[in-house]
Motif scaffolding. Structure first.
Motif, PDB file in Angstrom:
ATOM      1  N   ASP A 147      52.390  37.554  37.496  1.00 30.31           N
ATOM      2  CA  ASP A 147      51.357  38.239  36.715  1.00 30.31           C
ATOM      3  C   ASP A 147      50.209  37.310  36.307  1.00 30.31           C
ATOM      4  O   ASP A 147      49.243  37.754  35.684  1.00 30.31           O
ATOM      5  N   ARG A 150      49.800  41.239  46.925  1.00 30.36           N
ATOM      6  CA  ARG A 150      49.247  41.017  45.586  1.00 30.36           C
ATOM      7  C   ARG A 150      48.014  40.118  45.663  1.00 30.36           C
ATOM      8  O   ARG A 150      47.773  39.304  44.782  1.00 30.36           O
ATOM      9  N   LEU A 181      45.765  45.556  37.811  1.00 30.89           N
ATOM     10  CA  LEU A 181      45.639  45.010  36.446  1.00 30.89           C
ATOM     11  C   LEU A 181      45.253  43.528  36.420  1.00 30.89           C
ATOM     12  O   LEU A 181      44.213  43.151  35.870  1.00 30.89           O
ATOM     13  N   ARG A 182      46.087  42.682  36.994  1.00 36.30           N
ATOM     14  CA  ARG A 182      45.823  41.234  36.864  1.00 36.30           C
ATOM     15  C   ARG A 182      44.667  40.793  37.749  1.00 36.30           C
ATOM     16  O   ARG A 182      43.918  39.875  37.385  1.00 36.30           O
ATOM     17  N   ARG A 223      45.134  48.713  30.926  1.00 34.10           N
ATOM     18  CA  ARG A 223      46.574  48.977  30.853  1.00 34.10           C
ATOM     19  C   ARG A 223      47.350  47.767  30.316  1.00 34.10           C
ATOM     20  O   ARG A 223      48.440  47.911  29.783  1.00 34.10           O
TER      21      ARG A 223
HETATM   22  C1  LIG Z   1      52.085  44.436  37.799  1.00 43.16           C
HETATM   23  C2  LIG Z   1      51.832  44.586  36.524  1.00 43.16           C
HETATM   24  O1  LIG Z   1      51.868  45.780  35.897  1.00 43.16           O
HETATM   25  P1  LIG Z   1      51.758  47.200  36.615  1.00 43.16           P
HETATM   26  O2  LIG Z   1      53.025  47.326  37.448  1.00 43.16           O
HETATM   27  O3  LIG Z   1      51.697  48.120  35.458  1.00 43.16           O
HETATM   28  O4  LIG Z   1      50.527  47.170  37.461  1.00 43.16           O
HETATM   29  C3  LIG Z   1      51.488  43.464  35.665  1.00 43.16           C
HETATM   30  O5  LIG Z   1      51.787  43.551  34.468  1.00 43.16           O
HETATM   31  O6  LIG Z   1      50.909  42.487  36.131  1.00 43.16           O
END
Ligand SMILES: C=C(OP(=O)(O)O)C(=O)O
Ligand SMILES: CC(=O)N[C@H]1[C@@H](OP(=O)(O)OP(=O)(O)OC[C@H]2O[C@@H](n3ccc(=O)[nH]c3=O)[C@H](O)[C@@H]2O)O[C@H](CO)[C@@H](O)[C@@H]1O
Length: 270
Positions: free
Chosen positions: A158, A184, A223-224, A250
């Motif tokens: 993350d 990712r 998100l990240r 989020r």
């Molecule tokens: C992958 C993450 O969350 P989400 O699965 O909600 O995208 C994250 O917290 O980095």
């Protein structure tokens, strides 16, 4: 109603979600459940504390073996959740990428050690005291040779995107290996549009540090990755517009406001 029965569970991978869900179910099951190869993330320990306050019997959280004795009934409690280690890590990188000095309060230093080690390696001065963390960055940072994401206590997946933003402007070439999740690297094309030099080969990213990034219109794809684009925008020349910030919202409670308080010029456009 079918009563759940405790059981022995061996996870193929120390999955955070699988560990948490098994704990949640097992507290209500009859008998004992053992989770082997459990995830060891701090959030698992926090969940164990929370469940035990409610009357559950869970032990071993934070190790690879968790034992849950089913109690069948839980009661109401008040619980303060642990400080968010990924928010702390993201802000630490904001400080590192923009330079200057940043003080983070209410941080569980141990939780973000894997990130701090890398920041020190890059040349940041990291001062730790109780739950406070000061990060000073006086000069251009050095590339960190190798960073591999791993389950806790490894470097968190993350934080991979945010750390990559930092590496794009360091001196030298860094290698990042994403071993936890596939796919990712959605932020890479966007960082490239800002002038970053990044090559991807499967799970490996090679980041050649550049002297400067240039502001651009970029899109948060997750998100990240979205947070990473905001961080890149802090150091980029000119204006950066990050679209689809609902992804960022989020996982951060008003990232724009936090960065504004640190002196950055960040505005939310509706
Ligand atoms: C992958 C993450 O969350 P989400 O699965 O909600 O995208 C994250 O917290 O980095
Ligand atoms: C809400 C939450 O807390 N989300 C976090 C949680 O997600 P989440 O719990 O979804 O992540 P997991 O730890 O389960 O996944 C990690 C890896 O394990 C794989 N896998 C998972 C389950 C399974 O049965 N088999 C399997 O192979 C997944 O495909 C992935 O490659 O942990 C991730 C890894 O730290 C973080 O990035 C997420 O932010």
């Amino acid at each position: 109603m079918v009563k759940l029965q405790g059981s022995e569970i061996h996870l193929d991978y120390p999955s955070v979600g699988a560990t948490e869900n098994t704990m949640l179910i097992a507290v209500m099951a009859k008998g004992i459940t053992t989770i082997r190869n459990a995830a060891k993330e701090p959030e698992i320990v926090d969940l164990q504390e929370y469940l035990n306050k409610m009357g559950a019997k869970v032990r071993g959280g934070g190790t690879s073996e968790i034992i849950i004795e089913g109690v069948g009934r839980l009661h109401r409690v008040e619980h303060k959740i642990m400080p968010d280690r990924i928010v702390a890590g993201t802000l630490a990188i904001a400080g590192a990428i923009a330079g200057g000095e940043i003080l983070l309060k209410n941080v569980v230093i141990d939780h973000i050690k894997p990130i701090l080690v890398k920041l020190k390696e890059a040349g940041c001065l990291v001062l730790e005291k109780d739950h406070n963390l000061k990060i000073k960055t006086a000069q251009r940072l050095k590339a960190v040779e190798m960073t591999k994401t791993l389950p806790y206590p490894g470097f968190p997946t993350d934080m991979q995107a945010q750390f990559m933003s930092l590496m794009t402007v360091t001196q030298g070439t860094s290698i990042i290996a994403e071993t936890v999740f596939e796919n990712r690297y959605k932020h890479v094309d966007e960082l490239t549009r800002m002038g970053a030099k990044i090559k991807i080969d499967g799970r490996v990213a090679v980041v050649q540090g550049v002297k400067k990034l240039t502001g651009a219109k970029v899109c948060a794809k997750d998100l990240r990755g979205g947070a990473a684009l905001v961080l890149a925008g802090l150091v980029a020349e000119g204006v950066t517009i990050v679209e689809h910030i609902s992804h960022i919202d989020r996982g951060y409670d008003q990232l724009d406001k936090m960065l504004e308080r640190l002196g950055a010029y960040v505005h939310r456009i509706d």
